[in-house]
Design an enzyme around this catalytic site. Sequence first.
Site, PDB file in Angstrom:
ATOM      1  N   SER A 149       0.867  -1.223   0.041  1.00  0.00           N
ATOM      2  CA  SER A 149       0.017   0.038   0.058  1.00  0.00           C
ATOM      3  C   SER A 149       0.963   1.389  -0.064  1.00  0.00           C
ATOM      4  O   SER A 149       1.971   1.217  -0.508  1.00  0.00           O
ATOM      5  CB  SER A 149      -0.941  -0.048   1.142  1.00  0.00           C
ATOM      6  OG  SER A 149      -1.737   0.898   1.042  1.00  0.00           O
ATOM      7  N   ASN A 150       0.288   2.616   0.262  1.00  0.00           N
ATOM      8  CA  ASN A 150       0.963   3.678   0.523  1.00  0.00           C
ATOM      9  C   ASN A 150       0.707   4.482   1.592  1.00  0.00           C
ATOM     10  O   ASN A 150      -0.303   3.949   2.175  1.00  0.00           O
ATOM     11  CB  ASN A 150       1.023   4.376  -1.005  1.00  0.00           C
ATOM     12  CG  ASN A 150      -0.634   4.781  -1.294  1.00  0.00           C
ATOM     13  OD1 ASN A 150      -1.089   5.522  -0.768  1.00  0.00           O
ATOM     14  ND2 ASN A 150      -0.901   3.880  -2.345  1.00  0.00           N
TER      15      ASN A 150
END
Length: 220
Positions: free
Chosen positions: A29-30
């Site tokens: 993810s980020n």
Amino acid sequence: HPKTDFSGKNILVTAGPTREALDPIRFLSNHSTGKMGYALAAAAQSRGADVHLVTGPTCLADPAGVKITKVVSALEMHDAVLKAYPQVDIVIKTAAVADYRPKEQAAQKIKKKAGELTLVLERNPDILWELGQAKKNQFLVGFAAETDNLIGYAQEKMREKNLDLVVANNVAEEGAGFGGTTNIVTMITRAGQIIKLPQMTKLETAHAILDQIRMLANYR
Ligand code: C5P
């Protein structure tokens, strides 16, 4: 802001990160928190728009009076956004969509072993690019989070994705980008205008972006 300057307008906002599963336990993810997208959804709702928020996982409370579709992966966001697209007037794609997903999703937890582990990633669809190709009368707003050559990349994105407005922020700058309560953005219009906003809260930034959309799209 006149309270009703977006009344009768259907606005689709995407927000947050996406999660790309490796196995039942882990994902890629980020750092997106969803704050900018949620602020845009709330601001548009307060100005009379019918707002549909398609969001990846966040810790934020659901904004009142907004239709919400919760998704996890880029592929799920893709399906939700394309389904809603024919009915909307304005799309604001704030979400930080993962560009890649693990090619294999293990059904069981990946166990540790000695030595290196190699992951193979495959491309996710570029949702905004697809919207640009399928555009009829929709006004398309893209976000650009960059660490360098902000304006150059934003202008490139505008052309490649057939956008009407790009909101660029330098995530390396203090007071801008992921996580914080403030943002510092530069808006780039299709006509080549460059509008740099000062550091403001994300809600104030959201209202300024909506002001610009209203002007460009000539909504009264
Ligand atoms: O090309 P880049 O990822 O920097 O463009 C960012 C913009 O494109 C954002 O508005 C983002 O929501 C959108 N995007 C998308 N699907 C992707 C990647 C980015 O819609 N797979």
